[in-house]
Motif scaffolding. Structure first.
Motif, PDB file in Angstrom:
ATOM      1  N   SER A  70       0.760  -1.232   0.009  1.00  0.00           N
ATOM      2  CA  SER A  70      -0.237  -0.252  -0.032  1.00  0.00           C
ATOM      3  C   SER A  70       0.987   1.319  -0.235  1.00  0.00           C
ATOM      4  O   SER A  70       1.921   1.271   0.696  1.00  0.00           O
ATOM      5  N   ALA A  71       0.298   2.356  -0.772  1.00  0.00           N
ATOM      6  CA  ALA A  71       0.829   3.576  -0.815  1.00  0.00           C
ATOM      7  C   ALA A  71       0.895   4.326   0.518  1.00  0.00           C
ATOM      8  O   ALA A  71      -0.386   4.234   0.958  1.00  0.00           O
ATOM      9  N   GLN A  72       1.789   5.074   0.986  1.00  0.00           N
ATOM     10  CA  GLN A  72       1.489   5.740   2.138  1.00  0.00           C
ATOM     11  C   GLN A  72       2.719   6.435   2.601  1.00  0.00           C
ATOM     12  O   GLN A  72       3.682   6.659   1.941  1.00  0.00           O
ATOM     13  N   SER A  73       2.294   7.512   3.546  1.00  0.00           N
ATOM     14  CA  SER A  73       3.583   8.340   3.960  1.00  0.00           C
ATOM     15  C   SER A  73       3.773   7.706   5.340  1.00  0.00           C
ATOM     16  O   SER A  73       2.594   7.722   6.075  1.00  0.00           O
ATOM     17  N   ARG A  74       4.971   7.551   5.533  1.00  0.00           N
ATOM     18  CA  ARG A  74       5.336   6.541   6.590  1.00  0.00           C
ATOM     19  C   ARG A  74       5.270   7.563   7.850  1.00  0.00           C
ATOM     20  O   ARG A  74       4.490   7.171   8.886  1.00  0.00           O
ATOM     21  N   HIS A  75       5.592   8.692   7.836  1.00  0.00           N
ATOM     22  CA  HIS A  75       5.543   9.522   9.127  1.00  0.00           C
ATOM     23  C   HIS A  75       4.798  10.916   8.797  1.00  0.00           C
ATOM     24  O   HIS A  75       5.043  11.238   7.766  1.00  0.00           O
ATOM     25  N   SER A  76       4.105  11.415   9.656  1.00  0.00           N
ATOM     26  CA  SER A  76       3.237  12.538   9.656  1.00  0.00           C
ATOM     27  C   SER A  76       3.461  13.590  10.376  1.00  0.00           C
ATOM     28  O   SER A  76       3.445  13.428  11.645  1.00  0.00           O
ATOM     29  N   LEU A  77       3.984  14.756   9.974  1.00  0.00           N
ATOM     30  CA  LEU A  77       4.336  15.797  10.654  1.00  0.00           C
ATOM     31  C   LEU A  77       3.520  17.071  10.396  1.00  0.00           C
ATOM     32  O   LEU A  77       3.541  17.640   9.160  1.00  0.00           O
ATOM     33  N   LYS A  78       2.816  17.345  11.292  1.00  0.00           N
ATOM     34  CA  LYS A  78       1.813  18.702  11.226  1.00  0.00           C
ATOM     35  C   LYS A  78       2.101  19.799  12.078  1.00  0.00           C
ATOM     36  O   LYS A  78       1.513  20.932  11.395  1.00  0.00           O
ATOM     37  N   SER A  79       2.682  19.856  13.102  1.00  0.00           N
ATOM     38  CA  SER A  79       3.396  21.036  13.817  1.00  0.00           C
ATOM     39  C   SER A  79       4.486  20.698  14.808  1.00  0.00           C
ATOM     40  O   SER A  79       4.590  19.480  15.016  1.00  0.00           O
ATOM     41  N   GLY A  80       5.219  21.674  14.942  1.00  0.00           N
ATOM     42  CA  GLY A  80       6.363  21.246  16.196  1.00  0.00           C
ATOM     43  C   GLY A  80       7.443  21.285  15.526  1.00  0.00           C
ATOM     44  O   GLY A  80       7.784  21.671  14.262  1.00  0.00           O
ATOM     45  N   SER A  81       8.677  20.708  15.981  1.00  0.00           N
ATOM     46  CA  SER A  81      10.014  20.428  15.655  1.00  0.00           C
ATOM     47  C   SER A  81      10.566  18.976  15.737  1.00  0.00           C
ATOM     48  O   SER A  81      10.418  18.207  16.609  1.00  0.00           O
ATOM     49  N   PHE A  82      10.980  18.753  14.382  1.00  0.00           N
ATOM     50  CA  PHE A  82      11.678  17.499  14.370  1.00  0.00           C
ATOM     51  C   PHE A  82      13.150  17.587  13.978  1.00  0.00           C
ATOM     52  O   PHE A  82      13.808  18.324  13.069  1.00  0.00           O
ATOM     53  N   VAL A  83      14.014  16.999  15.086  1.00  0.00           N
ATOM     54  CA  VAL A  83      15.476  17.562  15.094  1.00  0.00           C
ATOM     55  C   VAL A  83      16.138  16.334  15.178  1.00  0.00           C
ATOM     56  O   VAL A  83      16.179  15.560  16.282  1.00  0.00           O
ATOM     57  N   ARG A  84      17.451  16.306  14.545  1.00  0.00           N
ATOM     58  CA  ARG A  84      18.476  15.502  14.703  1.00  0.00           C
ATOM     59  C   ARG A  84      18.061  13.886  14.833  1.00  0.00           C
ATOM     60  O   ARG A  84      18.369  13.190  15.560  1.00  0.00           O
ATOM     61  N   ASN A  85      17.161  13.509  13.736  1.00  0.00           N
ATOM     62  CA  ASN A  85      16.938  12.200  13.504  1.00  0.00           C
ATOM     63  C   ASN A  85      17.535  11.632  12.342  1.00  0.00           C
ATOM     64  O   ASN A  85      17.789  12.532  11.427  1.00  0.00           O
ATOM     65  N   TYR A  86      17.729  10.297  12.420  1.00  0.00           N
ATOM     66  CA  TYR A  86      17.954   9.376  11.109  1.00  0.00           C
ATOM     67  C   TYR A  86      16.811   8.745  10.620  1.00  0.00           C
ATOM     68  O   TYR A  86      16.211   8.072  11.295  1.00  0.00           O
ATOM     69  N   VAL A  87      16.318   9.140   9.306  1.00  0.00           N
ATOM     70  CA  VAL A  87      15.119   8.367   8.998  1.00  0.00           C
ATOM     71  C   VAL A  87      15.458   7.729   7.810  1.00  0.00           C
ATOM     72  O   VAL A  87      16.024   7.915   6.493  1.00  0.00           O
ATOM     73  N   GLU A  88      15.094   6.326   7.652  1.00  0.00           N
ATOM     74  CA  GLU A  88      15.303   5.520   6.444  1.00  0.00           C
ATOM     75  C   GLU A  88      13.962   4.437   6.218  1.00  0.00           C
ATOM     76  O   GLU A  88      13.729   3.845   7.068  1.00  0.00           O
ATOM     77  N   THR A  89      13.494   4.995   5.133  1.00  0.00           N
ATOM     78  CA  THR A  89      12.267   4.431   4.696  1.00  0.00           C
ATOM     79  C   THR A  89      12.369   3.479   3.345  1.00  0.00           C
ATOM     80  O   THR A  89      12.715   4.367   2.236  1.00  0.00           O
ATOM     81  N   VAL A  90      12.437   2.372   3.221  1.00  0.00           N
ATOM     82  CA  VAL A  90      12.597   1.694   2.130  1.00  0.00           C
ATOM     83  C   VAL A  90      11.368   0.901   1.750  1.00  0.00           C
ATOM     84  O   VAL A  90      11.082  -0.059   2.355  1.00  0.00           O
ATOM     85  N   PHE A  91      10.686   1.455   0.613  1.00  0.00           N
ATOM     86  CA  PHE A  91       9.281   0.710   0.393  1.00  0.00           C
ATOM     87  C   PHE A  91       9.617  -0.613  -0.506  1.00  0.00           C
ATOM     88  O   PHE A  91      10.471  -0.500  -1.372  1.00  0.00           O
ATOM     89  N   GLY A  92       9.102  -1.635  -0.161  1.00  0.00           N
ATOM     90  CA  GLY A  92       9.034  -2.961  -0.841  1.00  0.00           C
ATOM     91  C   GLY A  92       8.422  -2.987  -2.071  1.00  0.00           C
ATOM     92  O   GLY A  92       7.738  -2.129  -2.540  1.00  0.00           O
ATOM     93  N   THR A  93       8.473  -4.141  -2.596  1.00  0.00           N
ATOM     94  CA  THR A  93       8.037  -4.425  -4.237  1.00  0.00           C
ATOM     95  C   THR A  93       6.671  -4.157  -4.197  1.00  0.00           C
ATOM     96  O   THR A  93       5.880  -4.005  -5.412  1.00  0.00           O
ATOM     97  N   GLY A  94       5.715  -4.264  -2.933  1.00  0.00           N
ATOM     98  CA  GLY A  94       4.390  -4.226  -3.019  1.00  0.00           C
ATOM     99  C   GLY A  94       3.758  -2.962  -3.116  1.00  0.00           C
ATOM    100  O   GLY A  94       2.653  -2.625  -3.525  1.00  0.00           O
ATOM    101  N   ALA A 110      -0.019  26.851  11.410  1.00  0.00           N
ATOM    102  CA  ALA A 110       1.129  26.424  12.267  1.00  0.00           C
ATOM    103  C   ALA A 110       2.225  26.389  11.688  1.00  0.00           C
ATOM    104  O   ALA A 110       2.577  26.877  10.546  1.00  0.00           O
ATOM    105  N   SER A 111       3.341  26.177  12.487  1.00  0.00           N
ATOM    106  CA  SER A 111       4.782  26.242  12.007  1.00  0.00           C
ATOM    107  C   SER A 111       5.353  24.853  12.136  1.00  0.00           C
ATOM    108  O   SER A 111       5.083  24.363  13.203  1.00  0.00           O
ATOM    109  N   LEU A 112       6.205  24.328  11.102  1.00  0.00           N
ATOM    110  CA  LEU A 112       6.735  22.994  11.407  1.00  0.00           C
ATOM    111  C   LEU A 112       8.075  23.043  11.076  1.00  0.00           C
ATOM    112  O   LEU A 112       8.388  23.605   9.943  1.00  0.00           O
ATOM    113  N   SER A 113       8.982  22.481  11.678  1.00  0.00           N
ATOM    114  CA  SER A 113      10.550  22.819  11.644  1.00  0.00           C
ATOM    115  C   SER A 113      11.078  21.455  11.331  1.00  0.00           C
ATOM    116  O   SER A 113      11.024  20.664  12.542  1.00  0.00           O
TER     117      SER A 113
END
Length: 252
Positions: A70-94, A110-113
């Motif tokens: 299924s198609a999707q957005s893995r993470h949803s950020l709507k407001s706030g601060s997202f700081v110093r993370n390592y994000v790795e999303t690899v979508f499979g063959t499906g 809102a403000s999102l950083s």
């Protein structure tokens, strides 16, 4: 509100975490919570994050995901601060339709950083593939000092940043500064933004970024119904590996 939740080194399998209060959630601690170093004490989160409060902060995590269907957005950020993370999303063959590692659609007013993150999206079938995507931006989004890379299938489209301007009276905006943005296959652009209707302007400001494109750099389409796509670019570097493609094509 105002509290900090400290999370120790380890692997966390929660299916979803929703941060909807003004708290800081901070990974990267040793077991006794006496030392903080996300690289030395990795806190690995395998679930899905929703960040949805103006004072919320999420930082210091390694966020690993391999969605297989299924198609999707893995993470949803709507407001706030997202700081110093390592994000790795690899979508499979499906996964064969539009998919994003992060959906960064700020709420109206809102403000999102996103600051100091390393964000990678990959997938053998997902097209278009977006490392950071947003839909009908109605708030203010700031991308500062991130490394963002999208690597999709060879014949598909991949975007480091891709989204749409507002389609209502809300004033959405996007600021990109001091980022390294990459695409690692043909098709798509490093950044591609589309205007929307309703006579609403959408302002994008880009300064001090480095764009490393396999093919094309910055693209856009005009808004309808008298809305303007307003581009302001200063001191950016666009570099192309393929030898063909377009550095900037912003619509009419």
């Amino acid at each position: 509100t105002g509290n900090t939740i400290q999370v120790a080194q380890g692997a966390y399998l929660s299916s979803e975490v929703i941060v909807a209060k003004g708290v800081t959630v901070k990974g990267g601690y040793n077991a006794s919570f006496t030392l903080w170093n996300p690289e030395q004490y990795p806190t690995i989160f395998y679930g899905r994050l929703t960040l949805d409060h103006a004072s919320a902060v999420w930082g210091g995590f390694r966020m690993i995901a391999n969605p297989i269907s299924s198609a999707q957005s893995r993470h949803s950020l709507k407001s706030g601060s997202f700081v110093r993370n390592y994000v790795e999303t690899v979508f499979g063959t499906g996964v064969s339709t539009q998919s994003s590692a992060m959906n960064a659609t700020a709420c109206p007013g809102a403000s999102l950083s996103l600051i100091g993150n390393d964000i990678y999206a990959g997938g053998t079938n997902a097209t278009p593939l977006r490392a950071i995507g947003f839909d009908y931006q109605k708030g203010a989004v700031i991308l500062d000092s991130n490394r963002v890379c999208a690597q999709g299938k060879a014949a598909g489209q991949a975007f480091a940043v891709n989204g749409f301007g507002p389609n209502t009276a809300n004033a959405g905006s996007l600021l990109l500064r001091n980022n390294l943005l990459e695409t690692a296959n043909g098709g798509g652009y490093v950044i591609f933004l589309a205007g929307q209707g309703g006579g609403v302007d959408f302002t994008t400001t880009m300064t001090n970024n480095t764009l490393l494109a396999w093919e094309s750099g910055v693209g856009g389409t005009e808004a309808s119904n008298n809305g303007k796509m307003r581009w302001r670019m200063t001191n950016n570097i666009l570099f192309n590996l393929n030898g063909s493609g377009t550095s900037a094509a912003l619509g009419s």
